[in-house]
Design a protein around this motif. Sequence first.
Motif, PDB file in Angstrom:
ATOM      1  N   PRO A 152      -5.375  -4.008   5.236  1.00  0.00           N
ATOM      2  CA  PRO A 152      -5.058  -3.064   4.071  1.00  0.00           C
ATOM      3  C   PRO A 152      -6.078  -3.413   3.002  1.00  0.00           C
ATOM      4  O   PRO A 152      -6.770  -4.244   2.695  1.00  0.00           O
ATOM      5  CB  PRO A 152      -3.764  -3.482   3.547  1.00  0.00           C
ATOM      6  CG  PRO A 152      -3.612  -4.855   4.345  1.00  0.00           C
ATOM      7  CD  PRO A 152      -4.311  -4.896   5.542  1.00  0.00           C
ATOM      8  N   SER A 153      -6.350  -2.198   2.352  1.00  0.00           N
ATOM      9  CA  SER A 153      -7.101  -1.998   1.229  1.00  0.00           C
ATOM     10  C   SER A 153      -6.334  -1.836   0.014  1.00  0.00           C
ATOM     11  O   SER A 153      -5.605  -0.761   0.053  1.00  0.00           O
ATOM     12  CB  SER A 153      -8.207  -1.117   1.232  1.00  0.00           C
ATOM     13  OG  SER A 153      -9.199  -0.878   0.241  1.00  0.00           O
ATOM     14  N   PHE A 154      -6.646  -2.508  -1.344  1.00  0.00           N
ATOM     15  CA  PHE A 154      -5.951  -2.185  -2.546  1.00  0.00           C
ATOM     16  C   PHE A 154      -6.519  -1.583  -3.355  1.00  0.00           C
ATOM     17  O   PHE A 154      -6.200  -1.464  -4.651  1.00  0.00           O
ATOM     18  CB  PHE A 154      -5.218  -3.633  -2.661  1.00  0.00           C
ATOM     19  CG  PHE A 154      -4.671  -4.429  -1.595  1.00  0.00           C
ATOM     20  CD1 PHE A 154      -3.696  -3.932  -1.034  1.00  0.00           C
ATOM     21  CD2 PHE A 154      -5.118  -5.591  -1.441  1.00  0.00           C
ATOM     22  CE1 PHE A 154      -3.037  -4.692  -0.079  1.00  0.00           C
ATOM     23  CE2 PHE A 154      -4.477  -6.575  -0.600  1.00  0.00           C
ATOM     24  CZ  PHE A 154      -3.326  -5.964   0.170  1.00  0.00           C
ATOM     25  N   SER A 155      -7.835  -0.874  -3.141  1.00  0.00           N
ATOM     26  CA  SER A 155      -8.625  -0.628  -4.085  1.00  0.00           C
ATOM     27  C   SER A 155      -8.061   0.818  -4.463  1.00  0.00           C
ATOM     28  O   SER A 155      -7.429   1.461  -3.681  1.00  0.00           O
ATOM     29  CB  SER A 155     -10.054  -0.386  -3.713  1.00  0.00           C
ATOM     30  OG  SER A 155     -10.037   0.417  -2.414  1.00  0.00           O
ATOM     31  N   TRP A 199       1.376   4.378  -2.694  1.00  0.00           N
ATOM     32  CA  TRP A 199       1.047   5.703  -2.355  1.00  0.00           C
ATOM     33  C   TRP A 199       2.239   6.327  -2.956  1.00  0.00           C
ATOM     34  O   TRP A 199       2.226   7.708  -3.757  1.00  0.00           O
ATOM     35  CB  TRP A 199       1.117   6.012  -0.926  1.00  0.00           C
ATOM     36  CG  TRP A 199       1.314   7.239  -0.534  1.00  0.00           C
ATOM     37  CD1 TRP A 199       0.437   8.386  -0.370  1.00  0.00           C
ATOM     38  CD2 TRP A 199       2.735   7.649   0.428  1.00  0.00           C
ATOM     39  NE1 TRP A 199       1.370   9.607  -0.032  1.00  0.00           N
ATOM     40  CE2 TRP A 199       2.542   8.934   0.389  1.00  0.00           C
ATOM     41  CE3 TRP A 199       3.708   6.886   0.711  1.00  0.00           C
ATOM     42  CZ2 TRP A 199       3.623   9.775   1.118  1.00  0.00           C
ATOM     43  CZ3 TRP A 199       4.786   7.440   1.370  1.00  0.00           C
ATOM     44  CH2 TRP A 199       4.848   9.069   1.520  1.00  0.00           C
ATOM     45  N   ARG A 246      -3.652   2.120   5.487  1.00  0.00           N
ATOM     46  CA  ARG A 246      -4.861   1.100   5.148  1.00  0.00           C
ATOM     47  C   ARG A 246      -5.037   1.221   3.549  1.00  0.00           C
ATOM     48  O   ARG A 246      -5.338   0.382   2.868  1.00  0.00           O
ATOM     49  CB  ARG A 246      -6.153   1.443   5.804  1.00  0.00           C
ATOM     50  CG  ARG A 246      -7.173   0.337   5.600  1.00  0.00           C
ATOM     51  CD  ARG A 246      -8.360   0.486   6.700  1.00  0.00           C
ATOM     52  NE  ARG A 246      -9.405  -0.472   6.333  1.00  0.00           N
ATOM     53  CZ  ARG A 246     -10.343  -0.594   5.423  1.00  0.00           C
ATOM     54  NH1 ARG A 246     -10.679   0.618   4.696  1.00  0.00           N
ATOM     55  NH2 ARG A 246     -11.149  -1.503   5.089  1.00  0.00           N
ATOM     56  N   ARG A 247      -4.996   2.470   3.032  1.00  0.00           N
ATOM     57  CA  ARG A 247      -5.252   2.693   1.563  1.00  0.00           C
ATOM     58  C   ARG A 247      -4.393   3.910   1.101  1.00  0.00           C
ATOM     59  O   ARG A 247      -4.175   4.777   1.984  1.00  0.00           O
ATOM     60  CB  ARG A 247      -7.073   3.075   1.478  1.00  0.00           C
ATOM     61  CG  ARG A 247      -7.265   3.418  -0.047  1.00  0.00           C
ATOM     62  CD  ARG A 247      -8.598   3.710  -0.098  1.00  0.00           C
ATOM     63  NE  ARG A 247      -9.507   2.635   0.298  1.00  0.00           N
ATOM     64  CZ  ARG A 247     -10.311   2.577   1.282  1.00  0.00           C
ATOM     65  NH1 ARG A 247     -10.204   3.602   2.392  1.00  0.00           N
ATOM     66  NH2 ARG A 247     -11.121   1.405   1.561  1.00  0.00           N
ATOM     67  N   VAL A 270       0.743  -1.367   0.094  1.00  0.00           N
ATOM     68  CA  VAL A 270       0.050  -0.010  -0.039  1.00  0.00           C
ATOM     69  C   VAL A 270       0.821   1.412  -0.062  1.00  0.00           C
ATOM     70  O   VAL A 270       0.775   2.258  -0.837  1.00  0.00           O
ATOM     71  CB  VAL A 270      -0.813   0.076   1.091  1.00  0.00           C
ATOM     72  CG1 VAL A 270      -1.646   1.340   1.385  1.00  0.00           C
ATOM     73  CG2 VAL A 270      -1.986  -1.198   1.186  1.00  0.00           C
ATOM     74  N   ARG A 306      -4.700   9.318  -2.977  1.00  0.00           N
ATOM     75  CA  ARG A 306      -4.358   9.582  -4.402  1.00  0.00           C
ATOM     76  C   ARG A 306      -4.179  11.079  -4.453  1.00  0.00           C
ATOM     77  O   ARG A 306      -4.804  11.993  -3.702  1.00  0.00           O
ATOM     78  CB  ARG A 306      -5.493   9.036  -5.073  1.00  0.00           C
ATOM     79  CG  ARG A 306      -6.118   7.692  -5.179  1.00  0.00           C
ATOM     80  CD  ARG A 306      -5.151   6.739  -5.641  1.00  0.00           C
ATOM     81  NE  ARG A 306      -5.273   5.316  -5.283  1.00  0.00           N
ATOM     82  CZ  ARG A 306      -4.574   4.250  -5.649  1.00  0.00           C
ATOM     83  NH1 ARG A 306      -3.540   4.317  -6.293  1.00  0.00           N
ATOM     84  NH2 ARG A 306      -5.319   2.957  -5.251  1.00  0.00           N
ATOM     85  N   HIS A 358      -3.504  -7.998  -4.931  1.00  0.00           N
ATOM     86  CA  HIS A 358      -4.631  -7.590  -5.471  1.00  0.00           C
ATOM     87  C   HIS A 358      -5.356  -8.826  -6.047  1.00  0.00           C
ATOM     88  O   HIS A 358      -6.635  -9.213  -5.802  1.00  0.00           O
ATOM     89  CB  HIS A 358      -4.599  -6.986  -6.792  1.00  0.00           C
ATOM     90  CG  HIS A 358      -4.215  -5.232  -6.341  1.00  0.00           C
ATOM     91  ND1 HIS A 358      -5.244  -4.395  -6.521  1.00  0.00           N
ATOM     92  CD2 HIS A 358      -2.950  -4.920  -6.097  1.00  0.00           C
ATOM     93  CE1 HIS A 358      -4.425  -3.212  -6.043  1.00  0.00           C
ATOM     94  NE2 HIS A 358      -3.217  -3.555  -5.998  1.00  0.00           N
TER      95      HIS A 358
END
Length: 210
Positions: free
Chosen positions: A207-210, A28, A172-173, A24, A176, A103
């Motif tokens: 963790p979020s991969f979106s 970033w 966590r994400r 993650v 952008r 993912h």
Amino acid sequence: MPNEERERTDVPLWFDPLCPWAWVTSRWLLEVEKVRPVRADWRIMSLAYLNLEQRNGKGLSDDYRALMEQAWGPVRVCAAATAHAGRDVLGPLYTAIGTRLHHHRRRDDPTVVTQALTETHLPASLASAATSTEFDQRIKDSHHEAFDEVGLDVGTPVLRVAGTALFGPVLRRAPRGEAAGRLWDGLVMIAATDGFYELKRSRDGKPSFS
């Protein structure tokens, strides 16, 4: 002045391909490249080396110990790839491996590494490094570049910002756009503060991969 017209600052980031939190953070940093004059400088560390050798396996559950043994494979392939083609290959290879591991959730799929090598136009034969100790010293040398400075009570990711090695940011994400840039700006300010050691709160999500 557009970012591409300004001199960019290399930002070393030490990662283990198996770590979802490092993944993650790495995504970033790629966002930061779009809005600030920085460039990711990919470097490898090893959670297996950190936990099994430097920390002597203290406090590890059987399941986590098994995961650490598994962690040797991808980072060894990354080390073999850098020996074959130079460190510039690390970014594309990490993306190819990490996309499949995180993912696509293919952590137990033995074809992940060979597919990633093919995608990045590297010899499939490098996959054999996963079960070899040939490149372990290369891994340890890169690992020590970060951990001799940042200490053994942290993990990955480690970044060197404004000349200071820091653990994190653990996200966590991945933010952008300009949100990624603002986080970077804050990290630069923290890194430039003499005597700064730690900011932390407990993690309450995966963790979020979106």
